[in-house]
Design a protein around this motif. Structure first.
Motif, PDB file in Angstrom:
ATOM      1  N   THR A 174       0.832  -1.197   0.000  1.00  0.00           N
ATOM      2  CA  THR A 174       0.000   0.000   0.000  1.00  0.00           C
ATOM      3  C   THR A 174       0.865   1.246   0.000  1.00  0.00           C
ATOM      4  O   THR A 174       2.055   1.175  -0.336  1.00  0.00           O
ATOM      5  N   ASP A 175       0.271   2.404   0.367  1.00  0.00           N
ATOM      6  CA  ASP A 175       1.029   3.658   0.273  1.00  0.00           C
ATOM      7  C   ASP A 175       1.606   4.110   1.613  1.00  0.00           C
ATOM      8  O   ASP A 175       2.084   5.220   1.738  1.00  0.00           O
ATOM      9  N   VAL A 176       1.502   3.271   2.649  1.00  0.00           N
ATOM     10  CA  VAL A 176       2.157   3.558   3.935  1.00  0.00           C
ATOM     11  C   VAL A 176       2.996   2.342   4.327  1.00  0.00           C
ATOM     12  O   VAL A 176       2.817   1.253   3.764  1.00  0.00           O
ATOM     13  N   ASP A 177       3.897   2.537   5.301  1.00  0.00           N
ATOM     14  CA  ASP A 177       4.865   1.474   5.620  1.00  0.00           C
ATOM     15  C   ASP A 177       4.288   0.289   6.397  1.00  0.00           C
ATOM     16  O   ASP A 177       5.001  -0.679   6.676  1.00  0.00           O
ATOM     17  N   GLY A 178       3.037   0.363   6.802  1.00  0.00           N
ATOM     18  CA  GLY A 178       2.452  -0.742   7.555  1.00  0.00           C
ATOM     19  C   GLY A 178       1.266  -0.233   8.345  1.00  0.00           C
ATOM     20  O   GLY A 178       0.665   0.779   7.994  1.00  0.00           O
ATOM     21  N   ASP A 194       5.337  -3.294  14.455  1.00  0.00           N
ATOM     22  CA  ASP A 194       5.957  -4.454  13.786  1.00  0.00           C
ATOM     23  C   ASP A 194       4.980  -5.619  13.734  1.00  0.00           C
ATOM     24  O   ASP A 194       5.011  -6.429  12.821  1.00  0.00           O
ATOM     25  N   PHE A 195       4.103  -5.689  14.772  1.00  0.00           N
ATOM     26  CA  PHE A 195       3.164  -6.804  14.852  1.00  0.00           C
ATOM     27  C   PHE A 195       1.833  -6.321  15.406  1.00  0.00           C
ATOM     28  O   PHE A 195       1.784  -5.477  16.285  1.00  0.00           O
ATOM     29  N   ILE A 196       0.760  -6.880  14.885  1.00  0.00           N
ATOM     30  CA  ILE A 196      -0.557  -6.656  15.503  1.00  0.00           C
ATOM     31  C   ILE A 196      -1.345  -7.961  15.371  1.00  0.00           C
ATOM     32  O   ILE A 196      -1.237  -8.667  14.356  1.00  0.00           O
ATOM     33  N   SER A 197      -2.081  -8.314  16.449  1.00  0.00           N
ATOM     34  CA  SER A 197      -2.821  -9.579  16.415  1.00  0.00           C
ATOM     35  C   SER A 197      -4.066  -9.428  15.527  1.00  0.00           C
ATOM     36  O   SER A 197      -4.556  -8.324  15.307  1.00  0.00           O
ATOM     37  N   TYR A 198      -4.569 -10.576  15.049  1.00  0.00           N
ATOM     38  CA  TYR A 198      -5.788 -10.552  14.234  1.00  0.00           C
ATOM     39  C   TYR A 198      -6.907  -9.798  14.961  1.00  0.00           C
ATOM     40  O   TYR A 198      -7.622  -9.003  14.377  1.00  0.00           O
ATOM     41  N   GLU A 199      -7.038 -10.092  16.256  1.00  0.00           N
ATOM     42  CA  GLU A 199      -8.155  -9.518  17.009  1.00  0.00           C
ATOM     43  C   GLU A 199      -8.055  -7.999  17.076  1.00  0.00           C
ATOM     44  O   GLU A 199      -9.037  -7.280  16.892  1.00  0.00           O
ATOM     45  N   GLU A 200      -6.834  -7.516  17.350  1.00  0.00           N
ATOM     46  CA  GLU A 200      -6.665  -6.065  17.425  1.00  0.00           C
ATOM     47  C   GLU A 200      -6.890  -5.427  16.058  1.00  0.00           C
ATOM     48  O   GLU A 200      -7.507  -4.372  15.937  1.00  0.00           O
ATOM     49  N   MET A 201      -6.399  -6.101  15.013  1.00  0.00           N
ATOM     50  CA  MET A 201      -6.577  -5.552  13.663  1.00  0.00           C
ATOM     51  C   MET A 201      -8.046  -5.556  13.264  1.00  0.00           C
ATOM     52  O   MET A 201      -8.511  -4.653  12.566  1.00  0.00           O
ATOM     53  N   LEU A 202      -8.775  -6.578  13.728  1.00  0.00           N
ATOM     54  CA  LEU A 202     -10.223  -6.617  13.459  1.00  0.00           C
ATOM     55  C   LEU A 202     -10.896  -5.378  14.032  1.00  0.00           C
ATOM     56  O   LEU A 202     -11.717  -4.743  13.373  1.00  0.00           O
ATOM     57  N   GLU A 203     -10.534  -5.037  15.264  1.00  0.00           N
ATOM     58  CA  GLU A 203     -11.140  -3.855  15.885  1.00  0.00           C
ATOM     59  C   GLU A 203     -10.679  -2.581  15.187  1.00  0.00           C
ATOM     60  O   GLU A 203     -11.477  -1.684  14.938  1.00  0.00           O
ATOM     61  N   MET A 204      -9.384  -2.492  14.865  1.00  0.00           N
ATOM     62  CA  MET A 204      -8.889  -1.290  14.178  1.00  0.00           C
ATOM     63  C   MET A 204      -9.671  -1.099  12.870  1.00  0.00           C
ATOM     64  O   MET A 204     -10.170  -0.019  12.581  1.00  0.00           O
ATOM     65  N   ALA A 205      -9.769  -2.179  12.085  1.00  0.00           N
ATOM     66  CA  ALA A 205     -10.459  -2.090  10.790  1.00  0.00           C
ATOM     67  C   ALA A 205     -11.950  -1.820  11.004  1.00  0.00           C
ATOM     68  O   ALA A 205     -12.551  -0.999  10.322  1.00  0.00           O
ATOM     69  N   THR A 239       4.291  -4.482   8.639  1.00  0.00           N
ATOM     70  CA  THR A 239       3.661  -4.976   9.879  1.00  0.00           C
ATOM     71  C   THR A 239       3.126  -6.380   9.633  1.00  0.00           C
ATOM     72  O   THR A 239       2.421  -6.605   8.651  1.00  0.00           O
ATOM     73  N   LEU A 240       3.433  -7.293  10.561  1.00  0.00           N
ATOM     74  CA  LEU A 240       2.857  -8.640  10.467  1.00  0.00           C
ATOM     75  C   LEU A 240       1.541  -8.673  11.236  1.00  0.00           C
ATOM     76  O   LEU A 240       1.476  -8.265  12.394  1.00  0.00           O
ATOM     77  N   ILE A 241       0.494  -9.158  10.578  1.00  0.00           N
ATOM     78  CA  ILE A 241      -0.774  -9.396  11.275  1.00  0.00           C
ATOM     79  C   ILE A 241      -0.855 -10.898  11.480  1.00  0.00           C
ATOM     80  O   ILE A 241      -0.805 -11.668  10.521  1.00  0.00           O
ATOM     81  N   GLY A 242      -0.944 -11.320  12.740  1.00  0.00           N
ATOM     82  CA  GLY A 242      -0.906 -12.757  12.977  1.00  0.00           C
ATOM     83  C   GLY A 242      -1.524 -13.146  14.297  1.00  0.00           C
ATOM     84  O   GLY A 242      -2.233 -12.367  14.943  1.00  0.00           O
ATOM     85  N   GLU A 243      -1.251 -14.381  14.688  1.00  0.00           N
ATOM     86  CA  GLU A 243      -1.860 -14.929  15.877  1.00  0.00           C
ATOM     87  C   GLU A 243      -1.132 -14.520  17.145  1.00  0.00           C
ATOM     88  O   GLU A 243       0.092 -14.371  17.119  1.00  0.00           O
ATOM     89  N   GLY A 244      -1.886 -14.432  18.223  1.00  0.00           N
ATOM     90  CA  GLY A 244      -1.275 -14.296  19.535  1.00  0.00           C
ATOM     91  C   GLY A 244      -1.053 -12.874  19.956  1.00  0.00           C
ATOM     92  O   GLY A 244      -1.110 -11.945  19.167  1.00  0.00           O
ATOM     93  N   LYS A 245      -0.828 -12.752  21.252  1.00  0.00           N
ATOM     94  CA  LYS A 245      -0.580 -11.430  21.806  1.00  0.00           C
ATOM     95  C   LYS A 245       0.916 -11.229  21.853  1.00  0.00           C
ATOM     96  O   LYS A 245       1.680 -12.173  21.942  1.00  0.00           O
ATOM     97  N   GLU A 246       1.311  -9.972  21.849  1.00  0.00           N
ATOM     98  CA  GLU A 246       2.717  -9.683  22.062  1.00  0.00           C
ATOM     99  C   GLU A 246       3.012  -9.896  23.535  1.00  0.00           C
ATOM    100  O   GLU A 246       2.102  -9.933  24.351  1.00  0.00           O
ATOM    101  N   VAL A 247       4.279  -9.993  23.871  1.00  0.00           N
ATOM    102  CA  VAL A 247       4.633 -10.089  25.286  1.00  0.00           C
ATOM    103  C   VAL A 247       3.923  -8.938  25.998  1.00  0.00           C
ATOM    104  O   VAL A 247       3.952  -7.790  25.539  1.00  0.00           O
ATOM    105  N   GLU A 248       3.238  -9.293  27.065  1.00  0.00           N
ATOM    106  CA  GLU A 248       2.441  -8.312  27.803  1.00  0.00           C
ATOM    107  C   GLU A 248       3.263  -7.066  28.152  1.00  0.00           C
ATOM    108  O   GLU A 248       4.308  -7.154  28.790  1.00  0.00           O
ATOM    109  N   THR A 249       2.813  -5.945  27.687  1.00  0.00           N
ATOM    110  CA  THR A 249       3.508  -4.707  28.053  1.00  0.00           C
ATOM    111  C   THR A 249       2.564  -3.885  28.911  1.00  0.00           C
ATOM    112  O   THR A 249       1.380  -4.184  28.994  1.00  0.00           O
TER     113      THR A 249
END
Ligand code: ADP
Ligand code: ASP
Ligand code: MG
Length: 407
Positions: A174-178, A194-205, A239-249
């Motif tokens: 696309t026209d942005v870096d991720g 760098d990473f976002i989970s499917y669930e978070e991306m679902l809400e963002m979208a 950005t990778l969209i994939g399974e799982g949560k990132e290490v809890e921050t």
């Protein structure tokens, strides 16, 4: 040898020069030995221009003819991309959605993919060709008519093909870096994730981040397709969209999404009885209208108000659809407001972390922004506000939750 599905969005194929550049990128991957299925969107603003033309000719065009018209945009870019590759000496073939075997239901202008029969694609790959598929379209089986998959639907074409072909990766160029912490057009210091989970991306979208079409994220999550969103103009990793949560921050809020293209509908004086909500929403479901953010007030003397949001362009259809039932159930009236928008904070653990909602409301209050409706899910909080304050709200929340990178 890996099988890669790539999708190039409208801006990426927006001119002859850009198509030639995309062809060079594809040629490079091809020479590395990958099998490639490439989905393309219509060039630049072609789809918007076609819609404008149609509406000038007929303010209420038939959805079937709309699909016939709009699907042509993607055919143009598919043909030109295939020609550009052939010109570089790379064997390539352009296929329409139908030739690619994409079967949908018959909800014209926002059809759902039901099934893909990838026989032709597989044959062409076997012959060593790059397969260029016109995005955003399929066909329905009753009459064989062409359908389109809703705005941004080339994303769905790409993810669905990646799922069916069991591709190693689905790359969305696309026209942005991720995926960023907020729309970089509105928040200049938004940070690329760098990473976002499917669930978070679902809400963002779902809450308006148009970078990935909502349905395409749904497909990716269902079929566990790894998706990378990256720029077609540089080599950055995306950005990778994939399974799982990132290490809890400690930071729970991952991003801010917004949507200015909604309208709020309120049904005033609804009798608070079992079955009423079903009666109201069934006709909307039948017409495939996307209802969001439903809020029912506490009832007083057996009477309540019910509010919900719909895409602004479906407001007219929504009102027509519920007029009958509103009379039938004895509700007082229907009000609507198309000067609203929404802003959401999205991230794992938002709902279960005390203080986040209060912080959001505090930030909006300090910015002088009144909240008109609030809805929550496990990983998002959404506020409906005046439309002209949406961008201000996005920036205030992005700052307030410290999401920014370097400017
Ligand atoms: P394409 O034509 O490639 O499909 P889109 O215009 O559909 O591209 O999507 C890319 C746009 O999405 C970006 O230019 C950006 O302005 C917008 N966008 C909105 N929210 C985000 C976000 N959180 N991260 C990245 N881009 C976003
Ligand atoms: N060309 C279509 C649109 O503008 C589909 C897409 O770009 O994904 O919505
Ligand atoms: Mg898009």
């Amino acid at each position: 040898m890996s099988l890669v599905v790539q999708k190039y969005g409208g801006t990426s194929v927006g001119s002859i020069e850009k198509i030639k550049n995309v062809a060079k990128r594809i040629a490079k991957y091809y020479k590395e030995g990958h099998k490639l299925v490439v989905v393309v969107s219509a060039m630049g603003d072609t789809t918007d221009d076609l819609i404008e033309m149609a509406e000038k000719i007929n303010p209420n065009p038939e959805p079937r003819e709309m699909d016939f018209l709009l699907s042509s945009g993607e055919r143009i870019s598919a043909a030109l991309t295939a020609m550009a590759l052939q010109n570089l000496g790379i064997p390539a073939i352009a296929l329409s959605g139908k030739q690619a075997g994409i079967i949908t239901d018959n909800i014209h202008t926002k059809a759902n993919i039901l099934k893909i029969e990838p026989k032709r694609i597989l044959e062409e790959l076997e012959k060593g060709r790059v397969v260029i598929v016109a995005g955003f379209q399929g066909y329905e089986l009753q009459k064989g008519d062409v359908t389109t998959l809703g705005r941004g639907g080339s994303d769905a074409t790409a993810v669905a093909l990646a799922a069916v072909l069991k591709a190693d990766i689905c790359e969305i160029y696309t026209d942005v870096d991720g995926i960023f912490t907020a729309d970089p057009r509105i928040v200049p210091n938004a940070k690329k994730l760098d990473f976002i989970s499917y669930e978070e991306m679902l809400e963002m979208a779902g809450q308006g981040a148009q970078v990935m079409q909502l349905r395409s994220v749904d497909l990716a999550a269902t079929y566990k397709v790894p998706v990378i969103v990256r720029s077609s103009f540089n080599e950055n990793s995306g950005t990778l969209i994939g399974e799982g949560k990132e290490v809890e921050t400690k930071q729970k809020v991952k991003g801010i999404a917004h949507n200015k293209n909604i309208a709020k509908v309120t049904i005033v004086g609804v009798p608070d009885k079992p079955g009423i909500a079903h009666k109201i929403f069934a006709p909307l479901g039948e017409r495939a209208i996307n209802v969001d953010d439903i809020v029912q007030n506490v009832s007083k003397d057996g009477i309540t108000d019910l509010s919900f949001t719909v895409p602004e362009k479906e407001l007219q259809k929504t009102i027509e659809a519920i007029q009958e039932v509103v009379k039938e159930i004895g509700a007082k009236e229907i009000n609507y407001d198309n000067n609203v928008g929404k802003v959401s904070i999205v991230g794992w653990g938002i709902q279960s972390t005390p203080g986040i909602a209060a912080k959001m409301f505090g930030i909006l209050a300090s910015a002088g922004i009144n909240i008109e409706m609030i809805t929550t899910s496990e990983i998002k909080i959404t506020c409906i506000i005046r439309r002209d304050l949406v961008e201000k709200a996005v920036r205030a929340l992005h700052d307030g939750f410290n999401l920014g990178g370097e400017e």
